[in-house]
Design a protein around this motif. Structure first.
Motif: not given
Ligand code: SOE
Length: 407
Positions: A162-168, A252-254, A283-286, A297-298
């Motif tokens: 599972v590869r999840a990113q939420y990028l703003q 947190d900013d990230a 792997v998660f990233e926000a 939101m990926r």
């Protein structure tokens, strides 16, 4: 006096989420045959003139300056909480104890302790036919609902990744003002709880597996910002000026973390590999500093029979790879706008597409339908408590040199 054909709503808060929820309450009965008709009975906010203006603009019949008035009124059946996380527990528990259904924005609370009390109040209220839902709205994206159907049907086989990113990127400007989302006492956390929570819920929901442990790091790139002026948007364009007073950023900013999911039999429809079968790894990233990414939101899942990939910035499409198509197939892009796809049959002809606001309309549809059918809506407060526990585990791991932290 209860009207058996209507659901009278009292909403607390009227900013971005209040506007999205108001649109959904107004729109849902116009595109879906609902078993109960939502009535926009009252909106509550602290500033009398502002909340009256909001009621007028968003279509609410009345305005209150104290959320407690909504709970005391006998012409309100459901409380819709659209306020920062530090207010969720008090409002939701009071509403449930008063016999009013609750829709609460995400994340459920600012701590596991608060979330546990909210989930307990929800469990106590449900046998009385008083129901609750947490607003993880991305579950109502047609493409993600289709992804869930595919995983449950076993189309991807056993999920491995599972590869999840939420990028703003709305905080990339170091002078964007200090708004409530940057104040831990109000928001509970920064990108982690505000957007990372969506990724956690979506990943657990689509795979049908809970996260069992994490290793994490959190970063705050900009330690202080101008105190917010007339805040008008996420990035804030308030009148701050050169000599504006600056205050500390306390969130947190990230957020970046790896995760393990439950092993063994699960909701992915694949042959149960048994307890020895490893569960998926994630792997998660926000972040709010991914310059150029506005609301990406990926999520990508890789299984033993196929893969799928989604990006909210292309929200009407789902990319799918099916190993059975052979080595030359590659990912196929499905336009999720067919009548048989989740929710889309009630809108426009195929190919015309939907937007961010439709997620909230679908959320109202599912909530009203569950209440009328006298069954608990999802995501429940218990589902949201599980997300809260993952958020807490991420913070604990990050404070301990990214040491592995069980959820
Ligand atoms: C801000 O990051 C925000 O408005 C989130 O709070 C919402 O939950 C998300 O849907 C869009 O971005």
């Amino acid at each position: 006096m209860t009207d058996p054909t209507s659901l009278r709503v009292g909403m607390v808060g009227y900013a971005f989420m209040g506007a999205a929820h108001s649109h959904a309450w107004r729109t849902a009965p116009r595109f879906f045959d609902l078993p109960l008709q939502p009535i926009l009975t009252a909106v509550a906010g602290r500033n009398q003139q502002s909340v009256r203006d909001a009621a007028q603009k968003m279509g609410w019949e009345s305005a209150e300056t104290d959320w407690r008035a909504l709970i005391e009124r006998d012409d309100i059946d459901l409380i819709d909480i659209c306020t920062p996380g530090n207010t969720h527990a008090e409002i939701a528990i009071a509403a449930l104890e008063a016999g009013k259904h609750v829709l609460c924005e995400k994340p459920l609370a600012n701590s596991v302790e608060e979330a546990e009390r909210m989930a307990a109040a929800a469990d106590a209220a449900a046998p009385r036919g008083v129901y609750s839902m947490c607003g993880f709205s991305y579950r109502r994206t047609p493409a993600l609902a289709l992804a869930k159907r595919m995983v449950e049907a076993g189309r991807l086989g056993q999920i491995r990744h599972v590869r999840a990113q939420y990028l703003q990127d709305w905080l990339s400007d170091a002078d964007a003002p200090l708004t409530w989302r940057l104040d831990k006492s109000k928001s509970g956390s920064g990108s982690l709880g505000d957007i990372g929570a969506h990724s956690i819920d979506a990943a657990q929901w689509i795979t049908g597996r809970n996260i069992t442990g994490v290793s994490a790091l959190l970063e705050t790139f900009v330690k202080e910002r101008p105190v917010a002026g007339d805040f008008v948007g996420l990035g804030g364009t308030g009148a701050t000026g050169e000599d504006a007073e600056r205050g500390p950023v306390t969130v947190d900013d990230a957020a970046i973390f790896s995760a393990r999911f439950e092993s063994g039999g699960s909701g992915d429809g694949s042959s149960d590999g048994g307890p020895s079968e490893a569960g998926p790894v994630g792997v998660f990233e926000a972040t709010r500093f991914a310059l150029g990414r506005k609301n990406a939101m990926r999520i990508e899942l890789n299984g033993t029979r196929g893969s799928l990939a989604f990006d909210f910035e292309d929200m009407n499409a789902l990319s799918v790879y099916d190993a059975a198509d052979g080595p030359d197939a590659g990912f196929r892009k499905i336009l999720v706008t067919e009548p048989g796809h989740p929710y889309t049959g009630n809108w426009w002809p195929t190919g015309h597409g939907l937007g961010y606001e439709h997620l909230f309309t679908h959320q109202v549809v599912d909530l009203v339908t569950a209440i009328a059918a006298n069954r608990p809506p999802t995501p429940s407060f218990a589902d949201a408590l599980q997300v809260q526990k993952v958020l807490a585990a991420v913070e604990t791991s990050a404070e301990a040199d990214s040491r592995w932290q069980k959820v």
